[in-house]
Design a protein around this motif. Structure first.
Motif, PDB file in Angstrom:
ATOM      1  N   ALA A  89       0.862  -1.181   0.000  1.00 56.32           N
ATOM      2  CA  ALA A  89       0.000   0.000   0.000  1.00 56.32           C
ATOM      3  C   ALA A  89       0.898   1.230   0.000  1.00 56.32           C
ATOM      4  O   ALA A  89       1.515   1.558   1.018  1.00 56.32           O
ATOM      5  N   GLN A  90       0.984   1.874  -1.154  1.00 55.52           N
ATOM      6  CA  GLN A  90       1.837   3.050  -1.304  1.00 55.52           C
ATOM      7  C   GLN A  90       0.993   4.270  -0.955  1.00 55.52           C
ATOM      8  O   GLN A  90       0.178   4.742  -1.735  1.00 55.52           O
ATOM      9  N   MET A  91       1.187   4.793   0.277  1.00 56.70           N
ATOM     10  CA  MET A  91       0.299   5.817   0.823  1.00 56.70           C
ATOM     11  C   MET A  91       0.920   7.206   0.851  1.00 56.70           C
ATOM     12  O   MET A  91       0.285   8.162   1.311  1.00 56.70           O
ATOM     13  N   SER A  92       2.134   7.345   0.354  1.00 59.66           N
ATOM     14  CA  SER A  92       2.788   8.651   0.266  1.00 59.66           C
ATOM     15  C   SER A  92       2.229   9.425  -0.931  1.00 59.66           C
ATOM     16  O   SER A  92       1.674   8.849  -1.866  1.00 59.66           O
ATOM     17  N   THR A  93       2.423  10.746  -0.917  1.00 57.79           N
ATOM     18  CA  THR A  93       2.086  11.573  -2.076  1.00 57.79           C
ATOM     19  C   THR A  93       3.349  11.712  -2.915  1.00 57.79           C
ATOM     20  O   THR A  93       4.287  12.412  -2.533  1.00 57.79           O
ATOM     21  N   VAL A  94       3.378  11.029  -4.052  1.00 54.90           N
ATOM     22  CA  VAL A  94       4.604  10.972  -4.853  1.00 54.90           C
ATOM     23  C   VAL A  94       4.438  11.561  -6.242  1.00 54.90           C
ATOM     24  O   VAL A  94       5.416  11.685  -6.982  1.00 54.90           O
ATOM     25  N   GLY A  95       3.216  11.919  -6.637  1.00 55.34           N
ATOM     26  CA  GLY A  95       3.003  12.415  -7.985  1.00 55.34           C
ATOM     27  C   GLY A  95       2.913  11.288  -8.990  1.00 55.34           C
ATOM     28  O   GLY A  95       3.046  10.102  -8.661  1.00 55.34           O
ATOM     29  N   LEU A  96       2.709  11.659 -10.258  1.00 50.60           N
ATOM     30  CA  LEU A  96       2.414  10.659 -11.281  1.00 50.60           C
ATOM     31  C   LEU A  96       3.668  10.066 -11.915  1.00 50.60           C
ATOM     32  O   LEU A  96       3.705   8.868 -12.214  1.00 50.60           O
ATOM     33  N   THR A  97       4.694  10.863 -12.098  1.00 52.82           N
ATOM     34  CA  THR A  97       5.906  10.356 -12.732  1.00 52.82           C
ATOM     35  C   THR A  97       6.567   9.295 -11.862  1.00 52.82           C
ATOM     36  O   THR A  97       6.909   8.199 -12.329  1.00 52.82           O
ATOM     37  N   ALA A  98       6.740   9.599 -10.583  1.00 49.10           N
ATOM     38  CA  ALA A  98       7.360   8.635  -9.663  1.00 49.10           C
ATOM     39  C   ALA A  98       6.494   7.399  -9.499  1.00 49.10           C
ATOM     40  O   ALA A  98       7.007   6.277  -9.367  1.00 49.10           O
ATOM     41  N   LEU A  99       5.179   7.572  -9.524  1.00 49.49           N
ATOM     42  CA  LEU A  99       4.282   6.434  -9.321  1.00 49.49           C
ATOM     43  C   LEU A  99       4.490   5.368 -10.389  1.00 49.49           C
ATOM     44  O   LEU A  99       4.446   4.170 -10.092  1.00 49.49           O
ATOM     45  N   ASP A 100       4.731   5.789 -11.611  1.00 52.41           N
ATOM     46  CA  ASP A 100       4.945   4.814 -12.683  1.00 52.41           C
ATOM     47  C   ASP A 100       6.120   3.894 -12.364  1.00 52.41           C
ATOM     48  O   ASP A 100       6.051   2.673 -12.553  1.00 52.41           O
ATOM     49  N   GLY A 101       7.214   4.473 -11.858  1.00 49.09           N
ATOM     50  CA  GLY A 101       8.382   3.670 -11.510  1.00 49.09           C
ATOM     51  C   GLY A 101       8.114   2.733 -10.350  1.00 49.09           C
ATOM     52  O   GLY A 101       8.584   1.583 -10.347  1.00 49.09           O
ATOM     53  N   ASP A 115      -2.311   1.824  -4.995  1.00 49.31           N
ATOM     54  CA  ASP A 115      -2.025   3.265  -5.025  1.00 49.31           C
ATOM     55  C   ASP A 115      -2.991   3.923  -4.044  1.00 49.31           C
ATOM     56  O   ASP A 115      -4.178   4.030  -4.320  1.00 49.31           O
ATOM     57  N   ALA A 116      -2.483   4.339  -2.864  1.00 47.41           N
ATOM     58  CA  ALA A 116      -3.406   4.708  -1.778  1.00 47.41           C
ATOM     59  C   ALA A 116      -2.952   5.931  -0.974  1.00 47.41           C
ATOM     60  O   ALA A 116      -2.784   5.854   0.243  1.00 47.41           O
ATOM     61  N   PRO A 117      -2.771   7.074  -1.622  1.00 44.19           N
ATOM     62  CA  PRO A 117      -2.444   8.277  -0.844  1.00 44.19           C
ATOM     63  C   PRO A 117      -3.611   8.664   0.062  1.00 44.19           C
ATOM     64  O   PRO A 117      -4.754   8.224  -0.158  1.00 44.19           O
ATOM     65  N   VAL A 118      -3.324   9.457   1.067  1.00 44.04           N
ATOM     66  CA  VAL A 118      -4.367   9.828   2.024  1.00 44.04           C
ATOM     67  C   VAL A 118      -4.641  11.326   1.967  1.00 44.04           C
ATOM     68  O   VAL A 118      -3.750  12.126   1.658  1.00 44.04           O
ATOM     69  N   GLN A 119      -5.876  11.678   2.255  1.00 39.60           N
ATOM     70  CA  GLN A 119      -6.258  13.079   2.395  1.00 39.60           C
ATOM     71  C   GLN A 119      -6.387  13.375   3.877  1.00 39.60           C
ATOM     72  O   GLN A 119      -7.116  12.697   4.595  1.00 39.60           O
ATOM     73  N   LYS A 166      -5.529  12.696  -5.589  1.00 40.26           N
ATOM     74  CA  LYS A 166      -4.812  13.329  -4.484  1.00 40.26           C
ATOM     75  C   LYS A 166      -4.204  14.667  -4.914  1.00 40.26           C
ATOM     76  O   LYS A 166      -4.223  15.643  -4.152  1.00 40.26           O
ATOM     77  N   LEU A 167      -3.674  14.741  -6.128  1.00 40.08           N
ATOM     78  CA  LEU A 167      -3.115  16.007  -6.598  1.00 40.08           C
ATOM     79  C   LEU A 167      -4.195  17.082  -6.661  1.00 40.08           C
ATOM     80  O   LEU A 167      -3.944  18.250  -6.348  1.00 40.08           O
ATOM     81  N   VAL A 168      -5.391  16.701  -7.048  1.00 32.67           N
ATOM     82  CA  VAL A 168      -6.493  17.665  -7.112  1.00 32.67           C
ATOM     83  C   VAL A 168      -6.878  18.136  -5.707  1.00 32.67           C
ATOM     84  O   VAL A 168      -7.041  19.340  -5.457  1.00 32.67           O
ATOM     85  N   THR A 169      -7.020  17.207  -4.778  1.00 33.08           N
ATOM     86  CA  THR A 169      -7.462  17.595  -3.434  1.00 33.08           C
ATOM     87  C   THR A 169      -6.383  18.382  -2.686  1.00 33.08           C
ATOM     88  O   THR A 169      -6.696  19.349  -1.990  1.00 33.08           O
TER      89      THR A 169
END
Length: 284
Positions: A89-101, A115-119, A166-169
């Motif tokens: 469970a990847q819960m950090s905010t890493v953005g889209l480019t890093a998420l692909d890797g 893919d589980a970032p938190v608000q 998450k980027l939107v919120t």
């Protein structure tokens, strides 16, 4: 009982770890700075010497680190102890480019990747009322963690959909924070009592609990971090990068990033992001 490995015990991770323990799960933790993991050790977690030791035997691995580079580094260090079928469970905010890797890393090792970032910030993390944004496969092991740390889980679709949401919120929170800081600095510069500004907006359509909390923090000079200036600045770069690739202009976000960088340079980087307020003064 689920065996959970938590990589990252900063402001958010530490609070989440306490709630994972309170829910009755077995927890092993690792943090680059060991002292920040020790309170969880006192609460019943096993403190690991390195990420590999932390993830060994875990049902689910949770990453809650500062950025994509930190997550990738920790998971690389854990690679020797990961096993096919483990849930990540990847819960950090890493953005889209890093998420692909990160998703590619998981696929290569046969991990179930969520893919589980938190608000939410420190207070809801401590209360166990975060909102979990979950993209990718639904997995009971991850759900046990989400139930422990959050008040609800919003299912968003495929891997990547949660990070996009998450980027939107977080953009909304950053824009609000930047506006509140700027307005209060302007009031001070013009000799306007902040109490008069508060009297005008309180109870009206422009009021909100968030405005009241951040306004009270500035007026009290209390910049105890719920989410730091430095982390907010990082998120403005992630948002701007994603927006550019989508052909969207995010002028307010980019201006907020400039303000956070000025506040950080003036020594406020580890304070709450409302300390971007200080960027309103030319002598900062």
């Amino acid at each position: 009982m689920t065996a959970v490995a938590l990589l990252g015990t900063g402001i958010m991770g530490a609070a989440m770890g306490r709630n994972i323990l309170a829910a009755g799960h077995r927890l092993s933790v690792w943090n680059r700075t060991r002292e920040r993991a020790e309170p969880l050790g006192a609460a019943g977690a096993r403190i690991a010497a390195d990420p590999a030791e932390a993830v060994d035997g875990a049902d689910v691995v949770v990453t809650m680190l500062s950025d994509g580079e930190a997550v990738a580094s920790a998971m690389d260090a854990a690679a020797s102890a990961l096993r096919s079928g483990q849930c990540w469970a990847q819960m950090s905010t890493v953005g889209l480019t890093a998420l692909d890797g990160l998703a590619s890393f998981a696929e290569q090792r046969g991990l179930v990747f969520v893919d589980a970032p938190v608000q939410g910030t420190r207070q809801p993390a401590e209360a166990g009322t975060l909102v979990v944004l979950a993209g990718g496969p639904q997995d009971d092991r991850a759900d046990a963690v989400f139930d422990a740390v959050g008040s609800k889980t919003v299912r968003t679709g495929d891997v990547g959909s949660a990070s996009r949401l998450k980027l939107v919120t977080v953009d909304y929170a950053i824009a609000l924070t930047a506006v509140v800081g700027e307005v209060l600095a302007l009031a001070e510069g013009l000799g306007v009592d902040a109490a008069d500004f508060a009297a005008v907006v309180t109870g009206g359509p422009m009021d909100s609990g968030y405005l009241q909390a951040k306004m009270a923090a500035v007026r009290a000079g209390d910049f105890t971090p719920s989410f730091t200036v430095r982390n907010a600045e990082k998120d403005t770069r992630l948002i701007a990068d994603a927006a550019r690739k989508a052909g969207i202009a995010v002028d307010v976000t980019e201006a907020a990033g400039d303000r956070f960088r000025r506040a950080d340079a003036a020594g406020h980087g580890s304070e709450d992001m409302i300390a971007g307020y200080f960027a309103g003064f030319r002598d900062v």
